[in-house]
Design a protein around this motif. Structure first.
Motif, PDB file in Angstrom:
ATOM      1  N   SER A   1       0.830  -1.215   0.000  1.00 52.54           N
ATOM      2  CA  SER A   1       0.000   0.000   0.000  1.00 52.54           C
ATOM      3  C   SER A   1       0.857   1.256   0.000  1.00 52.54           C
ATOM      4  O   SER A   1       0.648   2.184   0.777  1.00 52.54           O
ATOM      5  CB  SER A   1      -0.944  -0.001   1.208  1.00 52.54           C
TER       6      SER A   1
ATOM      7  N   CYS B   1       1.430  -2.460  11.022  1.00 53.60           N
ATOM      8  CA  CYS B   1       1.562  -1.023  11.282  1.00 53.60           C
ATOM      9  C   CYS B   1       1.481  -0.251   9.979  1.00 53.60           C
ATOM     10  O   CYS B   1       1.584  -0.814   8.893  1.00 53.60           O
ATOM     11  CB  CYS B   1       2.866  -0.716  12.012  1.00 53.60           C
ATOM     12  N   ARG B   2       1.291   1.057  10.134  1.00 52.05           N
ATOM     13  CA  ARG B   2       1.401   1.996   9.023  1.00 52.05           C
ATOM     14  C   ARG B   2       2.686   2.777   9.248  1.00 52.05           C
ATOM     15  O   ARG B   2       3.052   3.060  10.387  1.00 52.05           O
ATOM     16  CB  ARG B   2       0.222   2.980   9.016  1.00 52.05           C
TER      17      ARG B   2
ATOM     18  N   ASN C   1       4.773   6.310   8.094  1.00 56.19           N
ATOM     19  CA  ASN C   1       4.783   7.619   7.441  1.00 56.19           C
ATOM     20  C   ASN C   1       6.236   8.062   7.383  1.00 56.19           C
ATOM     21  O   ASN C   1       6.834   8.386   8.405  1.00 56.19           O
ATOM     22  CB  ASN C   1       3.940   8.616   8.240  1.00 56.19           C
TER      23      ASN C   1
ATOM     24  N   HIS D   1       4.021   6.767   2.324  1.00 55.10           N
ATOM     25  CA  HIS D   1       3.140   6.127   3.292  1.00 55.10           C
ATOM     26  C   HIS D   1       3.023   4.674   2.869  1.00 55.10           C
ATOM     27  O   HIS D   1       2.802   4.383   1.688  1.00 55.10           O
ATOM     28  CB  HIS D   1       1.771   6.809   3.318  1.00 55.10           C
ATOM     29  N   SER D   2       3.195   3.767   3.818  1.00 53.07           N
ATOM     30  CA  SER D   2       3.137   2.350   3.484  1.00 53.07           C
ATOM     31  C   SER D   2       2.566   1.552   4.647  1.00 53.07           C
ATOM     32  O   SER D   2       2.517   2.030   5.787  1.00 53.07           O
ATOM     33  CB  SER D   2       4.529   1.819   3.121  1.00 53.07           C
ATOM     34  N   SER D   3       2.133   0.352   4.329  1.00 54.76           N
ATOM     35  CA  SER D   3       1.717  -0.606   5.340  1.00 54.76           C
ATOM     36  C   SER D   3       2.849  -1.601   5.510  1.00 54.76           C
ATOM     37  O   SER D   3       3.543  -1.938   4.543  1.00 54.76           O
ATOM     38  CB  SER D   3       0.469  -1.372   4.893  1.00 54.76           C
TER      39      SER D   3
ATOM     40  N   THR E   1      -0.839  -0.812  14.710  1.00 55.63           N
ATOM     41  CA  THR E   1      -2.274  -1.065  14.634  1.00 55.63           C
ATOM     42  C   THR E   1      -2.813  -1.424  16.012  1.00 55.63           C
ATOM     43  O   THR E   1      -3.887  -0.969  16.406  1.00 55.63           O
ATOM     44  CB  THR E   1      -2.555  -2.201  13.626  1.00 55.63           C
TER      45      THR E   1
END
Length: 177
Positions: free
Chosen positions: A106, A141-142, A144, A121-123, A164
């Motif tokens: 993502s 997690c995400r 930034n 931004h990534s997952s 998360t």
């Protein structure tokens, strides 16, 4: 149609920059999975700030991440100390060393006001297992990130990791996300 849908996406980067940043994120994940921390460390900008803010499940979602309280708040010097400590063989959180697999997806890349800095931004889904223990951790997690584009290649300038889960089931967090 909403105003956001009507406005052109002026923050999107060109396909070449997107590919460069996506490749960078995949490459750093592989380096960490293969315990090549020294090579990963070389990809960090000298002005690095790596944070994992706390998250409160009792707060509304729009304010549950507390960016004034951290699980981790490291500079490049702190990262150097963590890597050096892991290499002593006496870092309890990594004896025996973790075996990891990072799945990065993502990925969104945007321009910033700086000519040589982009936002990514990534997952991340981190699988982690230690020793012969049948137990394993899955840590979603995400991330930034701000990435500086240099003549020597991309360098990680900032990373904010938004876990998360509010309560980690893992006994320790000795690996990099």
């Amino acid at each position: 149609m909403t105003a956001a849908a009507e406005a052109p996406d002026t923050l999107a980067v060109d396909p070449t920059t997107y590919a460069l940043v996506a490749q960078f994120l995949a490459h750093e994940a592989r380096l960490l999975d293969e315990a090549r921390e020294e090579e990963w460390f070389a990809l960090l900008d000298d002005d690095l700030l790596y944070t994992v803010p706390s998250r409160q499940s009792t707060e509304p979602r729009d304010i549950e991440v507390n960016r004034a309280a951290w699980r981790i708040r490291d500079t490049k010097a702190h990262i150097r100390t963590r890597i050096d400590r892991q290499n002593t063989g006496h870092a309890y959180s990594e004896v025996p060393p973790s075996r990891t697999m990072r799945l990065v997806g993502s990925v969104e890349v945007r321009t910033t006001s700086g000519p040589d800095v982009v936002e990514a931004h990534s997952s991340l889904l981190l699988y982690r297992q230690r020793g012969i223990d049948v137990h394993f951790d899955l840590i979603p997690c995400r991330r930034n990130d701000r990435i500086r584009l240099t003549d020597a290649g991309p360098r990680l300038l900032t990373r904010e990791v938004i876990l998360t889960e509010t309560s980690l089931k893992t006994a320790n967090l000795g690996v990099f996300l």
